[in-house]
Motif scaffolding. Structure first.
Motif, PDB file in Angstrom:
ATOM      1  N   CYS A  88     -47.816  -7.248 -44.035  1.00 13.90           N
ATOM      2  CA  CYS A  88     -49.076  -7.827 -43.569  1.00 13.90           C
ATOM      3  C   CYS A  88     -48.739  -8.945 -42.592  1.00 13.90           C
ATOM      4  O   CYS A  88     -48.263 -10.009 -42.980  1.00 13.90           O
ATOM      5  CB  CYS A  88     -49.895  -8.358 -44.737  1.00 13.90           C
ATOM      6  N   ALA A  89     -48.978  -8.680 -41.323  1.00  7.93           N
ATOM      7  CA  ALA A  89     -48.637  -9.629 -40.260  1.00  7.93           C
ATOM      8  C   ALA A  89     -49.887 -10.213 -39.630  1.00  7.93           C
ATOM      9  O   ALA A  89     -50.937  -9.566 -39.587  1.00  7.93           O
ATOM     10  CB  ALA A  89     -47.810  -8.921 -39.191  1.00  7.93           C
ATOM     11  N   VAL A  90     -49.757 -11.431 -39.147  1.00 10.10           N
ATOM     12  CA  VAL A  90     -50.775 -12.056 -38.309  1.00 10.10           C
ATOM     13  C   VAL A  90     -50.243 -11.886 -36.895  1.00 10.10           C
ATOM     14  O   VAL A  90     -49.292 -12.559 -36.497  1.00 10.10           O
ATOM     15  CB  VAL A  90     -50.971 -13.546 -38.657  1.00 10.10           C
ATOM     16  N   VAL A  91     -50.814 -10.934 -36.158  1.00  6.29           N
ATOM     17  CA  VAL A  91     -50.223 -10.560 -34.879  1.00  6.29           C
ATOM     18  C   VAL A  91     -50.347 -11.686 -33.853  1.00  6.29           C
ATOM     19  O   VAL A  91     -51.321 -12.438 -33.837  1.00  6.29           O
ATOM     20  CB  VAL A  91     -50.794  -9.233 -34.329  1.00  6.29           C
ATOM     21  N   THR A  92     -49.323 -11.776 -33.018  1.00  8.21           N
ATOM     22  CA  THR A  92     -49.259 -12.784 -31.966  1.00  8.21           C
ATOM     23  C   THR A  92     -49.211 -12.102 -30.606  1.00  8.21           C
ATOM     24  O   THR A  92     -48.929 -10.895 -30.511  1.00  8.21           O
ATOM     25  CB  THR A  92     -47.990 -13.639 -32.118  1.00  8.21           C
ATOM     26  N   PRO A 147     -43.918 -11.632 -35.947  1.00  5.48           N
ATOM     27  CA  PRO A 147     -45.134 -12.406 -36.228  1.00  5.48           C
ATOM     28  C   PRO A 147     -45.102 -12.996 -37.639  1.00  5.48           C
ATOM     29  O   PRO A 147     -44.320 -12.557 -38.491  1.00  5.48           O
ATOM     30  CB  PRO A 147     -46.237 -11.353 -36.116  1.00  5.48           C
ATOM     31  N   PRO A 148     -45.968 -13.980 -37.907  1.00  3.84           N
ATOM     32  CA  PRO A 148     -46.086 -14.511 -39.260  1.00  3.84           C
ATOM     33  C   PRO A 148     -46.488 -13.420 -40.252  1.00  3.84           C
ATOM     34  O   PRO A 148     -47.088 -12.413 -39.868  1.00  3.84           O
ATOM     35  CB  PRO A 148     -47.199 -15.554 -39.136  1.00  3.84           C
ATOM     36  N   VAL A 149     -46.154 -13.654 -41.510  1.00  4.40           N
ATOM     37  CA  VAL A 149     -46.360 -12.667 -42.573  1.00  4.40           C
ATOM     38  C   VAL A 149     -47.185 -13.288 -43.702  1.00  4.40           C
ATOM     39  O   VAL A 149     -46.966 -14.436 -44.081  1.00  4.40           O
ATOM     40  CB  VAL A 149     -44.990 -12.206 -43.126  1.00  4.40           C
ATOM     41  N   PHE A 207     -41.047 -16.485 -42.316  1.00  7.34           N
ATOM     42  CA  PHE A 207     -42.210 -16.237 -41.453  1.00  7.34           C
ATOM     43  C   PHE A 207     -43.522 -16.299 -42.232  1.00  7.34           C
ATOM     44  O   PHE A 207     -44.571 -15.896 -41.726  1.00  7.34           O
ATOM     45  CB  PHE A 207     -42.061 -14.873 -40.764  1.00  7.34           C
ATOM     46  N   ALA A 208     -43.461 -16.823 -43.464  1.00 12.61           N
ATOM     47  CA  ALA A 208     -44.640 -16.877 -44.327  1.00 12.61           C
ATOM     48  C   ALA A 208     -45.754 -17.709 -43.700  1.00 12.61           C
ATOM     49  O   ALA A 208     -45.528 -18.807 -43.205  1.00 12.61           O
ATOM     50  CB  ALA A 208     -44.274 -17.431 -45.693  1.00 12.61           C
ATOM     51  N   ALA A 209     -46.961 -17.159 -43.736  1.00  7.99           N
ATOM     52  CA  ALA A 209     -48.146 -17.843 -43.213  1.00  7.99           C
ATOM     53  C   ALA A 209     -49.212 -17.930 -44.290  1.00  7.99           C
ATOM     54  O   ALA A 209     -50.378 -18.087 -43.995  1.00  7.99           O
ATOM     55  CB  ALA A 209     -48.684 -17.092 -41.995  1.00  7.99           C
ATOM     56  N   ASP A 210     -48.802 -17.808 -45.542  1.00  5.40           N
ATOM     57  CA  ASP A 210     -49.755 -17.816 -46.636  1.00  5.40           C
ATOM     58  C   ASP A 210     -50.440 -19.173 -46.754  1.00  5.40           C
ATOM     59  O   ASP A 210     -49.832 -20.212 -46.538  1.00  5.40           O
ATOM     60  CB  ASP A 210     -49.071 -17.475 -47.960  1.00  5.40           C
ATOM     61  N   VAL A 211     -51.687 -19.125 -47.111  1.00  6.94           N
ATOM     62  CA  VAL A 211     -52.473 -20.331 -47.347  1.00  6.94           C
ATOM     63  C   VAL A 211     -52.555 -20.512 -48.854  1.00  6.94           C
ATOM     64  O   VAL A 211     -52.877 -19.561 -49.576  1.00  6.94           O
ATOM     65  CB  VAL A 211     -53.882 -20.184 -46.723  1.00  6.94           C
ATOM     66  N   PRO A 212     -52.291 -21.719 -49.348  1.00  9.49           N
ATOM     67  CA  PRO A 212     -52.374 -21.920 -50.807  1.00  9.49           C
ATOM     68  C   PRO A 212     -53.795 -21.742 -51.317  1.00  9.49           C
ATOM     69  O   PRO A 212     -54.761 -21.810 -50.546  1.00  9.49           O
ATOM     70  CB  PRO A 212     -51.916 -23.367 -50.978  1.00  9.49           C
ATOM     71  N   ASP A 213     -53.920 -21.512 -52.631  1.00  7.00           N
ATOM     72  CA  ASP A 213     -55.249 -21.348 -53.249  1.00  7.00           C
ATOM     73  C   ASP A 213     -56.131 -22.558 -52.968  1.00  7.00           C
ATOM     74  O   ASP A 213     -57.343 -22.437 -52.828  1.00  7.00           O
ATOM     75  CB  ASP A 213     -55.124 -21.143 -54.765  1.00  7.00           C
ATOM     76  N   ASP A 214     -55.517 -23.739 -52.889  1.00  5.62           N
ATOM     77  CA  ASP A 214     -56.250 -24.971 -52.600  1.00  5.62           C
ATOM     78  C   ASP A 214     -55.855 -25.458 -51.209  1.00  5.62           C
ATOM     79  O   ASP A 214     -54.890 -26.238 -51.083  1.00  5.62           O
ATOM     80  CB  ASP A 214     -55.959 -26.027 -53.666  1.00  5.62           C
ATOM     81  N   PRO A 215     -56.554 -25.014 -50.151  1.00  2.02           N
ATOM     82  CA  PRO A 215     -56.178 -25.422 -48.794  1.00  2.02           C
ATOM     83  C   PRO A 215     -56.237 -26.931 -48.558  1.00  2.02           C
ATOM     84  O   PRO A 215     -55.599 -27.436 -47.651  1.00  2.02           O
ATOM     85  CB  PRO A 215     -57.201 -24.697 -47.906  1.00  2.02           C
TER      86      PRO A 215
END
Length: 128
Positions: A41-45, A92-94, A115-123
């Motif tokens: 799962c990539a965030v395409v650039t 790209p980020p993942v 390359f992790a772009a995960d957002v935590p449960d509590d942004p």
């Protein structure tokens, strides 16, 4: 609901719904019975999309119900294509929680994690 796992060992989370991604166009990077390879799962650039076009994988041109991707879209990328982009310096980020554990057959977790772009449960934890 998929019983497939993500690279972190948890349930495979959805990757993207606008546009709808995944080999099965179910929004997830599931492998499923067809042994699909659209696992990362990539965030395409912009750089990734240009590279993919250069290597013959045009993801930006609309076709047959596919709107074409724009930078920022989440997309289930074939693991080998992501590795190819990584080798070219344009990976790209993942989103790790939405990346299928089977991607680890191609790309080590240490590389994906870089390359992790995960957002935590509590942004709100991202603010200081």
């Amino acid at each position: 609901m998929s019983e497939e796992r993500n690279v972190l060992g948890g349930p495979l989370e959805p990757c993207g719904g606008d546009p709808v991604t995944g080999f099965y166009r179910d929004g997830s990077c599931t492998c499923g019975p067809a042994q699909a390879r659209h696992l990362v799962c990539a965030v395409v650039t912009t750089e990734f999309l240009a590279h993919q076009r250069l290597v013959g994988n045009d993801l930006t041109s609309p076709s047959a119900g596919f709107p074409g991707l724009v930078p920022g879209d989440r997309w289930c990328v074939v693991a080998e294509r992501w590795a190819q982009a990584y080798a070219a310096g344009v990976a790209p980020p993942v989103i790790l929680a939405a990346t299928n554990v089977r991607a680890l057959d191609i790309v080590p977790l240490e590389v994906l994690s870089d390359f992790a772009a995960d957002v935590p449960d509590d942004p709100s934890s991202l603010t200081t």
